[in-house]
Design a protein around this motif. Structure first.
Motif: not given
Length: 364
Positions: A209-216, A218-223, A235-247
């Protein structure tokens, strides 16, 4: 005198060997109808051979003269007192030597049967002990059907070895015994691991749970970083910001529910999958952040190169050149406009560099 001494020594060796055969543990293995295959053949032959040797030894003991001979019937046993007609004669010394050899051979065969039976029995006892311990571990895991089903291969392997190899230890299949030992070890290891998993699950779950919170986080920071880069780089070509934490948080709640229901094998598999997915998401997020940072670094690198080329132009007295100044201004404008078109900026910087190089070359 010497022949008599040799005969007495042979009688003594034969008697000791036959007594050893009579009380040999292998005789118990060979009794009854449980033996099969090559061991069953020995069960039919060796006791009969022992009885024949005792009969011949009795005749040998009743003939003290080493030079005498004994009449044998067609079955190779003494004819005297049996009513069977004699068909041959054998010298007492020769009979003693033959009995000495045959008794020793019989003892070696019985010892080999005992060694084979002991080896199979030890493997089987070890596997049965592993099965019993595994059953206790399975009971302690709450009787999950998956755990119980996991014992079936070991139980069937024990029965197979008991049916084939313990009944015919002389021809025991090494591969089957090795498979039994490996299966016992792997079954126990798996259940031990499940037992440890159950015991450690509260700590494992909290850590995940703590690791998922840390991932969330980090993903917010990436966004946020993606938003900055998209605002600054066209035209950065960047994909959508990752959102794996909720899943992954939802999957972890499912694993928690499995653990509460005592479905430990499924919970262990799910927990490992979530942990692996968290690691993969963290690594992917890091790569994406590096990619995003790389775009800004590329823009800054082009700005630095353009500044360096302008210094070079000034040193060559070419700053006032209208054409070169126009190219510099175009490259500078592209690099300092948000969002910055990196492709066009790169072409503009290269064009300025080429034009500067050509002017310098013309002045030489």
């Amino acid at each position: 005198m010497k022949r008599t001494a040799d005969l007495d020594a042979a009688r003594s060796r034969v008697a000791m060997a036959l007594f050893a055969c009579d009380g040999h543990p292998a005789m118990a293995v060979l009794q009854g109808d449980a033996c099969t295959g090559r061991t069953a053949e020995l069960a039919r032959r060796l006791p009969d051979e022992l009885a024949r040797l005792w009969t011949l030894f009795a005749a040998l003991g009743g003939t003290p003269d080493a030079a005498a001979s004994i009449e044998l019937a067609a079955d190779g046993l003494p004819a005297a007192g049996t009513g069977n007609p004699p068909v041959s004669r054998v010298a007492v010394a020769d009979l003693a030597a033959d009995l000495d050899r045959r008794a020793a051979d019989l003892l070696r065969e019985l010892t080999a049967v005992e060694a084979a039976w002991t080896a199979v029995s030890a493997r089987l006892d070890g596997a049965q002990a592993a099965l019993d311990r595994a059953a206790r571990l399975a009971d302690g895991l709450g009787g999950d059907p998956l755990v119980a089903d996991g014992l079936r291969p070991l139980r069937e392997a024990v029965m197979e070895v008991r049916r084939h190899d313990l009944a015919d230890p002389v021809a025991a299949a090494t591969a089957r015994l090795n498979r039994l030992a490996a299966l016992a070890a792997s079954t126990l290891a798996r259940l031990d691991e499940l037992a440890r998993f159950r015991e450690d699950y509260p700590a494992r779950s909290a850590a995940l749970h703590a690791a998922v919170d840390e991932l969330a986080a980090a993903e917010n920071g990436t966004a946020r970083e993606f938003a900055v880069v998209r605002a600054k780089i066209a035209g950065s070509g960047l994909p959508p910001a990752p959102r794996a934490a909720p899943v992954l948080r939802a999957r972890l709640r499912q694993v928690d529910a499995l653990a509460r229901d005592g479905q430990w094998p499924t919970a262990a598999t799910g927990c490992a999958a979530v942990a692996e997915a968290v690691t993969a998401a963290r690594q992917r997020g890091l790569r994406l952040r590096l990619d995003a940072a790389g775009l800004l670094q590329r823009r800054d690198e082009l700005r630095g190169r353009l500044d360096a080329y302008q210094v070079k132009a000034a040193a060559a007295g070419l700053v006032e050149d209208d054409g070169l100044a126009a190219q510099h201004e175009r490259a500078r404008a592209l690099l300092h406009t948000a969002p910055c078109d990196l492709r066009e900026s790169t072409r503009a910087v290269h064009a300025y560099q080429a034009a500067l190089a050509m002017l310098i070359e013309e002045r030489r």
